[in-house]
Design an enzyme around this catalytic site. Structure first.
Site, PDB file in Angstrom:
ATOM      1  N   CYS A 266     -22.800 -50.311 120.377  1.00 22.37           N
ATOM      2  CA  CYS A 266     -21.753 -49.521 121.013  1.00 22.37           C
ATOM      3  C   CYS A 266     -21.848 -49.622 122.532  1.00 22.37           C
ATOM      4  O   CYS A 266     -22.857 -50.057 123.084  1.00 22.37           O
ATOM      5  CB  CYS A 266     -21.814 -48.067 120.566  1.00 22.37           C
ATOM      6  SG  CYS A 266     -23.292 -47.158 121.034  1.00 22.37           S
ATOM      7  N   CYS A 267     -20.747 -49.227 123.178  1.00 20.44           N
ATOM      8  CA  CYS A 267     -20.668 -49.226 124.639  1.00 20.44           C
ATOM      9  C   CYS A 267     -20.831 -50.652 125.173  1.00 20.44           C
ATOM     10  O   CYS A 267     -20.103 -51.550 124.772  1.00 20.44           O
ATOM     11  CB  CYS A 267     -21.710 -48.265 125.209  1.00 20.44           C
ATOM     12  SG  CYS A 267     -21.451 -47.826 126.942  1.00 20.44           S
ATOM     13  N   ILE A 268     -21.800 -50.901 126.054  1.00 21.71           N
ATOM     14  CA  ILE A 268     -21.995 -52.218 126.659  1.00 21.71           C
ATOM     15  C   ILE A 268     -22.808 -53.156 125.771  1.00 21.71           C
ATOM     16  O   ILE A 268     -22.791 -54.375 125.947  1.00 21.71           O
ATOM     17  CB  ILE A 268     -22.670 -52.076 128.050  1.00 21.71           C
ATOM     18  CG1 ILE A 268     -22.618 -53.384 128.844  1.00 21.71           C
ATOM     19  CG2 ILE A 268     -24.110 -51.604 127.893  1.00 21.71           C
ATOM     20  CD1 ILE A 268     -21.238 -53.787 129.286  1.00 21.71           C
TER      21      ILE A 268
ATOM     22  N   PRO B 107     -22.458 -54.498 122.868  1.00 22.80           N
ATOM     23  CA  PRO B 107     -21.838 -55.630 122.171  1.00 22.80           C
ATOM     24  C   PRO B 107     -21.958 -56.963 122.908  1.00 22.80           C
ATOM     25  O   PRO B 107     -21.821 -58.018 122.280  1.00 22.80           O
ATOM     26  CB  PRO B 107     -20.376 -55.189 122.041  1.00 22.80           C
ATOM     27  CG  PRO B 107     -20.463 -53.704 121.909  1.00 22.80           C
ATOM     28  CD  PRO B 107     -21.552 -53.320 122.875  1.00 22.80           C
TER      29      PRO B 107
ATOM     30  N   THR C 283     -18.180 -50.202 118.628  1.00 22.50           N
ATOM     31  CA  THR C 283     -17.253 -49.147 119.038  1.00 22.50           C
ATOM     32  C   THR C 283     -17.402 -48.918 120.542  1.00 22.50           C
ATOM     33  O   THR C 283     -18.488 -49.127 121.098  1.00 22.50           O
ATOM     34  CB  THR C 283     -17.516 -47.843 118.253  1.00 22.50           C
ATOM     35  OG1 THR C 283     -16.426 -46.935 118.426  1.00 22.50           O
ATOM     36  CG2 THR C 283     -18.804 -47.172 118.681  1.00 22.50           C
TER      37      THR C 283
END
Length: 269
Positions: free
Chosen positions: A170-172, A174, A240
């Site tokens: 999630c967030c950065i 990925p 996400t």
């Protein structure tokens, strides 16, 4: 009536055991509990600007708990890129901290070196966000598309992918999958800043340069409380946006819940 059924239960099951070709299990007289999914959570320090985003880590742990998962936390035993004074948003030049030691704050001390994480011990792995993913788990914060990924992080991602076991980010974070798993589909939300709602929208372009495919997703969908995660079914990668979006905390919490739910679903547990 209930007492009578309970009293006759053992006799009934004995009769069924004798009558059933497949034995008692054929009639499910005694419900078998499904084995809990074993999930590894990989941290990158403690604090949004130089480590793991704490709210994201907490949300992941809460949703895993609700999903009945068994959790073990890990972190690389390496120095942080730098230390940020979170009250000022500036580097604390004289300080040096260890990623594993700082991550232990979130794990309440129950944490192991990332070098010990194996696919044999777990059904899935999840990476929270925070700048630690771009500073300590990789060099993305400095090198962008030319970044390098910590060798243990790369090993874990490749091993889980090869084993066909789900990976949640999630967030950065990925960007880690985009760099290591060529062609993986991920999301960090939108691809345009939209007046500050998506302040890190440029990351979507970097994901494409890294060889990944970016899929636009919302933090909140329509007028109903439906929160999106992107599921790359081929690679079993679930992502996400979380704090990539400027939105209310409960939206982020529920978006992470959608990611965790899909990761657990992919485990088949």
């Amino acid at each position: 009536a209930a007492a009578m059924l309970l009293s006759r239960g053992p006799a009934l099951c004995t009769a069924l055991r004798r009558a059933a070709p497949g034995g008692l299990a054929s009639f499910h007289c005694s419900a078998r509990r499904r084995r809990a999914a074993r999930v590894a959570v990989v941290l990158s320090g403690c604090g949004v600007y130089d480590g793991t985003e704490i709210h994201e880590a907490s949300a992941i742990l809460v949703h895993l708990s609700r999903g009945g998962a068994e959790v073990q936390m890990y972190a690389p035993d390496v120095p942080q890129m730098h230390v940020i004074d979170h009250s000022k948003g500036q580097p604390a030049e004289a300080e040096s901290r260890n990623v594993l030691v700082e991550s232990a704050r979130i794990a309440r001390g129950k944490i192991a070196s990332l070098a010990k994480l194996t696919t044999a011990d777990h059904d899935a792995v999840i990476f929270p966000g925070g700048f630690g993913a771009a500073k300590n788990l990789s060099t993305f914060a400095v090198d962008g598309k030319d970044c390098k990924v910590n060798r243990e992080v790369e090993r874990v991602l490749k091993d889980f992918h090869k084993a066909g076991k789900p990976i949640g980010l999630c967030c950065i974070s990925p960007v880690l999958a985009a760099k290591v798993l060529s062609g993986a589909e991920v999301t960090v939300g939108h691809e345009e800043e939209e007046g500050g709602k998506w302040p890190y929208a440029g990351t979507a372009g970097a994901i494409k340069e890294l060889g990944g495919k970016h899929c636009v997703k919302e933090a909140v969908f329509s007028l109903t409380p439906f929160y999106e995660a992107h599921v790359d079914t081929k690679n079993k990668v679930v992502t996400t946006p979380a704090f990539m979006c400027e939105t209310e905390l409960h939206n982020i919490f529920d978006g992470i819940g959608a990611m965790v739910k899909n990761v657990l679903k992919l485990t088949g547990k």
